[in-house]
Design an enzyme around this catalytic site. Structure first.
Site, PDB file in Angstrom:
ATOM      1  N   GLY A  45      -2.188  34.075 -15.149  1.00  0.00           N
ATOM      2  CA  GLY A  45      -2.075  33.578 -16.565  1.00  0.00           C
ATOM      3  C   GLY A  45      -0.671  34.301 -17.363  1.00  0.00           C
ATOM      4  O   GLY A  45      -0.475  34.324 -18.505  1.00  0.00           O
ATOM      5  N   HIS A  93     -13.983  37.380  -9.599  1.00  0.00           N
ATOM      6  CA  HIS A  93     -12.903  37.147 -10.164  1.00  0.00           C
ATOM      7  C   HIS A  93     -12.287  38.387 -10.926  1.00  0.00           C
ATOM      8  O   HIS A  93     -13.080  38.929 -11.706  1.00  0.00           O
ATOM      9  CB  HIS A  93     -12.611  35.957 -11.043  1.00  0.00           C
ATOM     10  CG  HIS A  93     -11.310  35.319 -11.582  1.00  0.00           C
ATOM     11  ND1 HIS A  93     -10.754  35.969 -12.428  1.00  0.00           N
ATOM     12  CD2 HIS A  93     -10.685  34.309 -11.418  1.00  0.00           C
ATOM     13  CE1 HIS A  93      -9.561  35.291 -12.837  1.00  0.00           C
ATOM     14  NE2 HIS A  93      -9.683  34.225 -11.884  1.00  0.00           N
ATOM     15  N   ASN A 101      -9.744  26.402 -10.973  1.00  0.00           N
ATOM     16  CA  ASN A 101     -11.009  27.273 -11.848  1.00  0.00           C
ATOM     17  C   ASN A 101     -10.688  26.830 -13.194  1.00  0.00           C
ATOM     18  O   ASN A 101      -9.688  27.149 -13.826  1.00  0.00           O
ATOM     19  CB  ASN A 101     -10.543  28.737 -11.310  1.00  0.00           C
ATOM     20  CG  ASN A 101     -11.225  29.641 -12.417  1.00  0.00           C
ATOM     21  OD1 ASN A 101     -12.310  29.417 -13.128  1.00  0.00           O
ATOM     22  ND2 ASN A 101     -11.063  30.960 -12.145  1.00  0.00           N
ATOM     23  N   LEU A 102     -11.471  26.054 -13.881  1.00  0.00           N
ATOM     24  CA  LEU A 102     -11.367  25.727 -14.944  1.00  0.00           C
ATOM     25  C   LEU A 102     -11.693  26.866 -16.159  1.00  0.00           C
ATOM     26  O   LEU A 102     -11.428  26.536 -17.275  1.00  0.00           O
ATOM     27  CB  LEU A 102     -12.317  24.445 -15.360  1.00  0.00           C
ATOM     28  CG  LEU A 102     -11.990  23.044 -14.769  1.00  0.00           C
ATOM     29  CD1 LEU A 102     -10.596  22.711 -15.408  1.00  0.00           C
ATOM     30  CD2 LEU A 102     -11.599  23.120 -13.460  1.00  0.00           C
ATOM     31  N   LYS A 103     -12.184  27.810 -15.726  1.00  0.00           N
ATOM     32  CA  LYS A 103     -12.557  29.009 -16.545  1.00  0.00           C
ATOM     33  C   LYS A 103     -13.425  28.471 -17.592  1.00  0.00           C
ATOM     34  O   LYS A 103     -14.256  27.538 -17.511  1.00  0.00           O
ATOM     35  CB  LYS A 103     -11.366  29.654 -16.990  1.00  0.00           C
ATOM     36  CG  LYS A 103     -10.451  30.110 -15.814  1.00  0.00           C
ATOM     37  CD  LYS A 103      -9.149  31.074 -16.219  1.00  0.00           C
ATOM     38  CE  LYS A 103      -8.591  31.376 -14.789  1.00  0.00           C
ATOM     39  NZ  LYS A 103      -7.546  32.422 -15.085  1.00  0.00           N
ATOM     40  N   GLU A 107      -5.356  37.153  -5.295  1.00  0.00           N
ATOM     41  CA  GLU A 107      -5.039  36.793  -6.813  1.00  0.00           C
ATOM     42  C   GLU A 107      -4.537  38.078  -7.392  1.00  0.00           C
ATOM     43  O   GLU A 107      -5.414  38.950  -7.779  1.00  0.00           O
ATOM     44  CB  GLU A 107      -6.346  36.288  -7.691  1.00  0.00           C
ATOM     45  CG  GLU A 107      -6.668  34.888  -7.313  1.00  0.00           C
ATOM     46  CD  GLU A 107      -7.241  34.152  -8.508  1.00  0.00           C
ATOM     47  OE1 GLU A 107      -6.827  33.031  -8.606  1.00  0.00           O
ATOM     48  OE2 GLU A 107      -8.167  34.667  -9.286  1.00  0.00           O
TER      49      GLU A 107
HETATM   50  P1  13P Z   1      -3.705  30.638 -13.720  1.00  0.00           P
HETATM   51  O1  13P Z   1      -3.287  29.785 -12.749  1.00  0.00           O
HETATM   52  O2  13P Z   1      -3.638  30.138 -15.056  1.00  0.00           O
HETATM   53  O3  13P Z   1      -2.578  31.888 -13.516  1.00  0.00           O
HETATM   54  O4  13P Z   1      -5.192  31.378 -13.305  1.00  0.00           O
HETATM   55  C1  13P Z   1      -5.201  31.920 -11.855  1.00  0.00           C
HETATM   56  C2  13P Z   1      -6.597  32.150 -11.790  1.00  0.00           C
HETATM   57  O5  13P Z   1      -7.105  33.212 -12.426  1.00  0.00           O
HETATM   58  C3  13P Z   1      -7.557  31.328 -10.634  1.00  0.00           C
HETATM   59  O6  13P Z   1      -8.732  31.815 -10.568  1.00  0.00           O
END
Ligand code: 13P
Length: 257
Positions: free
Chosen positions: A176, A98, A12-14, A170
């Site tokens: 994060g 999400h 998930n590159l956000k 999640e």
């Molecule tokens: P991180 O791996 O940066 O904690 O993020 C997880 C996430 O939100 C995946 O969708």
């Protein structure tokens, strides 16, 4: 630790990267992941770069998709992107619900259910995110929180809609933060999610993958994805580095038969 089949690792590159970044990133991953045996890899990109993924990854084993989708098919919905549009760029995966979207954009459970349905109708794979806050975990109500997130989809469309889809556990406190859920916590919740879906479904529900996301890195990959209840991972920060993401995919691949 059991030998695993069909592990799926999704980045998930956000809201990261640029045209220059993705040009180099996608070319590097196409090369570095060309020898994977069993693991399926997906990349959920910001919408503007889906065309590039289609162009650069077409001849590779890597699949791609988006981090959100509109719930309507078309029309006067300024700023939205439809499932049909995602399909135009050969998308496979669509992240839905999400927690970063739910918190910042007040995504309702009804919207999430409608998005899930629309993505399925267009033949793509929804990646439904569920998980509890730290306060909810400390209060011991993580099961009921996650159950209600799943029920929001089940009560509107029935549990059989989960066939050929992915649910990502999640926990919000693990995203994060550098504090991933422990293997015990992950195992418990992934089993719980699987049971919750099975309980309401007919015999028809099949191929539901339960994956884990939240502070995954190359150090905890084997521990987490080696669990029998876990079918793979949704990777945030660690997907931004081609080296780290490649290591995670290779480690996951080494868990397969
Ligand atoms: P991180 O791996 O940066 O904690 O993020 C997880 C996430 O939100 C995946 O969708």
């Amino acid at each position: 630790m059991s030998s695993k089949e069909n592990v799926v690792i999704i980045g998930n590159l956000k809201m990261n990267g640029s045209l220059v970044f993705y040009d180099s990133y996608l070319k590097k991953l196409k090369e570095s992941l060309s020898n994977l045996r069993q693991v399926t890899v997906g990349l959920c990109l910001p919408y503007p770069y889906l065309f590039l993924a289609e162009r650069l990854l077409k001849q590779s084993k890597i699949k791609w998709g988006s981090q959100n989708v509109g719930k309507f098919s078309h029309g006067a919905h300024t700023g939205e992107v439809s499932s049909e549009m995602l399909k135009d760029f050969s998308s496979t995966y669509v992240i839905i619900g999400h927690s970063e979207r739910n918190t910042a954009y007040c995504e309702s459970e009804e919207n999430i259910a409608d998005k899930f349905k629309m993505v399925k109708e267009w033949g793509m794979t929804p990646v439904l995110c569920v998980g509890e806050t730290l306060i909810e975990r400390e209060a011991g109500i993580m099961e009921s929180v996650v159950q209600s997130q799943i029920k929001a989809v089940v009560s509107k469309y029935g549990a059989d809609i989960f066939s050929d889809s992915i649910v990502a556990y999640e926990p919000i406190w693990a995203i994060g933060t550098d504090t991933a859920a422990s293997p015990e916590q992950t195992n418990h919740m992934c089993n719980f999610i699987r049971k919750t879906i099975k309980k309401d479904s007919s015999q028809q529900v099949s191929n539901v993958k339960i994956i884990y996301g939240g502070s995954v890195n190359q150090k905890n990959t084997v521990q987490l994805f080696g669990l029998e209840s876990v079918d793979g991972g949704l990777i945030g920060r660690s997907s931004l580095s081609t080296d780290e993401f490649t290591s995670i995919c290779n480690l996951a691949d080494s868990l397969s038969n």
